[in-house]
Design a protein around this motif. Structure first.
Motif, PDB file in Angstrom:
ATOM      1  N   MET A  15       9.766 -42.761 -35.581  1.00  0.00           N
ATOM      2  CA  MET A  15       9.079 -44.053 -35.472  1.00  0.00           C
ATOM      3  C   MET A  15       9.029 -44.496 -34.011  1.00  0.00           C
ATOM      4  O   MET A  15       9.971 -44.258 -33.260  1.00  0.00           O
ATOM      5  CB  MET A  15       9.846 -45.113 -36.299  1.00  0.00           C
ATOM      6  N   PHE A  16       7.966 -45.150 -33.640  1.00  0.00           N
ATOM      7  CA  PHE A  16       7.787 -45.726 -32.285  1.00  0.00           C
ATOM      8  C   PHE A  16       7.811 -44.685 -31.160  1.00  0.00           C
ATOM      9  O   PHE A  16       8.239 -44.975 -30.056  1.00  0.00           O
ATOM     10  CB  PHE A  16       8.822 -46.829 -32.008  1.00  0.00           C
ATOM     11  N   ASP A  38       0.118 -43.467 -42.713  1.00  0.00           N
ATOM     12  CA  ASP A  38       0.687 -44.742 -43.185  1.00  0.00           C
ATOM     13  C   ASP A  38      -0.432 -45.658 -43.715  1.00  0.00           C
ATOM     14  O   ASP A  38      -0.263 -46.330 -44.736  1.00  0.00           O
ATOM     15  CB  ASP A  38       1.443 -45.454 -42.054  1.00  0.00           C
ATOM     16  N   GLY A  83       3.750 -40.396 -40.639  1.00  0.00           N
ATOM     17  CA  GLY A  83       4.933 -41.251 -40.612  1.00  0.00           C
ATOM     18  C   GLY A  83       6.137 -40.418 -40.156  1.00  0.00           C
ATOM     19  O   GLY A  83       6.166 -39.196 -40.354  1.00  0.00           O
ATOM     20  N   GLY A  84       7.116 -41.090 -39.568  1.00  0.00           N
ATOM     21  CA  GLY A  84       8.248 -40.371 -38.992  1.00  0.00           C
ATOM     22  C   GLY A  84       9.043 -39.532 -39.977  1.00  0.00           C
ATOM     23  O   GLY A  84       9.729 -38.583 -39.584  1.00  0.00           O
ATOM     24  N   LEU A 116      10.696 -50.895 -30.566  1.00  0.00           N
ATOM     25  CA  LEU A 116      10.842 -51.613 -31.847  1.00  0.00           C
ATOM     26  C   LEU A 116      11.026 -53.103 -31.584  1.00  0.00           C
ATOM     27  O   LEU A 116      10.388 -53.956 -32.219  1.00  0.00           O
ATOM     28  CB  LEU A 116      12.065 -51.051 -32.599  1.00  0.00           C
ATOM     29  N   ARG A 128      10.049 -51.745 -40.197  1.00  0.00           N
ATOM     30  CA  ARG A 128      10.324 -50.394 -40.680  1.00  0.00           C
ATOM     31  C   ARG A 128      11.554 -50.507 -41.584  1.00  0.00           C
ATOM     32  O   ARG A 128      12.668 -50.733 -41.097  1.00  0.00           O
ATOM     33  CB  ARG A 128      10.631 -49.418 -39.526  1.00  0.00           C
TER      34      ARG A 128
END
Ligand code: S3P
Length: 292
Positions: A15-16, A38, A83-84, A116, A128
């Motif tokens: 993520m990010f 997503d 997505g992660g 984040l 998240r």
């Protein structure tokens, strides 16, 4: 057997790490579609991602995510941002590797945490579920570490800590240009492909495809563009052959947005010499020709 070379670019990573913004920019540069799995999940389920996690649980989310990935990978010329956690599923990992050049975007946990933090200030899109506990940085560290072996299955990685999204996009395009033909070696021995790819030539520094087909010369510019090439194009042609095809080749390249120049090699055995090669290389050197 699928087409002879990877058809998509798939971005994986925690993520990010910038998958969506970088993916959008890569798609823009290549003139391809951009798909964010997503977004597909939200569309398919009619719920936000936090809602799916809280109402149905992570397992249900992963099942929808897998279907979204299958749908995204079914097409071609798409930049797919995943997505992660998509890498957690073995089948999904295999699907991505089969259907595209997989590039993992990476970043240090501290970078991820500060992104984040910045995104959370900007609005609810930053939520998240897997990072919403009391120690997000610790969670980022442990979750990322446990997934690292799966992220490492990508064909290429780009560390985004010090890069702008535009710079990271440039790295992804470079990976695509470099890897797309090499990765097709697995299908090298496949029966003739629909797009006329007859062989792959692999040298110590790069690989390139050879296309053979009736009447495909007029597609030259378009195919080069599809391969992610742009700018100047240097042609080397037999002087006896060039006049017959000159018009078609130049028109095709120009309509693909290229600036072509041709070096004519005198016809005949006499041109198969080191001196002739030296003249050609000098011609290219004067023009500062390099792989674009
Ligand atoms: C997840 C990553 C998120 C989203 C979901 C789960 C994960 O996507 O799919 O919150 O497990 O890493 P991004 O990587 O686009 O943030």
């Amino acid at each position: 057997m699928g087409t002879a070379s990877p058809r998509n670019i798939v971005l994986t990573g925690f993520m990010f790490t910038g998958k969506s913004s970088v993916g959008r920019e890569v798609a823009r540069r290549l003139g391809w579609r951009f798909i964010d799995t997503d977004d597909l999940i939200v569309e398919m389920s009619g719920k936000s991602i936090p809602e799916i996690f809280s109402q149905e649980g992570e397992a249900s989310f992963r099942a929808i995510e897998k279907r979204a990935l299958e749908e995204a990978c079914a097409g071609e010329r798409a930049v797919i941002s995943t997505g992660g956690g998509v890498v957690l599923d073995r089948g999904s990992r295999a699907l991505m590797v089969r259907n595209g050049v997989v590039v993992c975007l990476d970043a240090r946990p501290e970078t991820i945490y500060s992104r984040l933090h910045a995104a959370a200030k900007a609005g609810p899109a930053a939520v998240r579920p897997l990072l919403s506990g009391p120690d997000p940085l610790g969670r980022i560290r442990s979750l990322k570490e446990s997934r690292q072996p799966f992220y490492a299955e990508a064909h290429w990685s780009v560390h985004t800590d010090a890069l702008t999204p535009g710079e990271a996009a440039g790295e992804v395009v470079r990976a695509w240009e470099m890897l797309r033909w090499r990765l097709s070696s697995a299908v090298e021995a496949a029966p003739a492909s629909a797009d006329g790819q007859a062989a792959i030539v692999t040298t110590s520094t790069q690989s390139y495809p050879v296309f053979v087909g009736w009447g495909i010369l007029g597609q030259l510019g378009e195919r080069m563009k599809e391969a992610g090439l742009r700018g100047r194009a240097f042609l080397v042609a037999d002087a006896g052959v060039w006049p017959h095809y000159q018009q078609k080749v130049l028109e095709s390249l120009k309509s693909g947005g290229f600036a072509p120049e041709c070096y004519q090699v005198p016809a005949g055995e006499g041109s198969k010499s080191l001196a002739a090669a030296q003249r050609l290389y000098s011609w290219l050197a004067v023009r500062r020709a390099e792989r674009g």
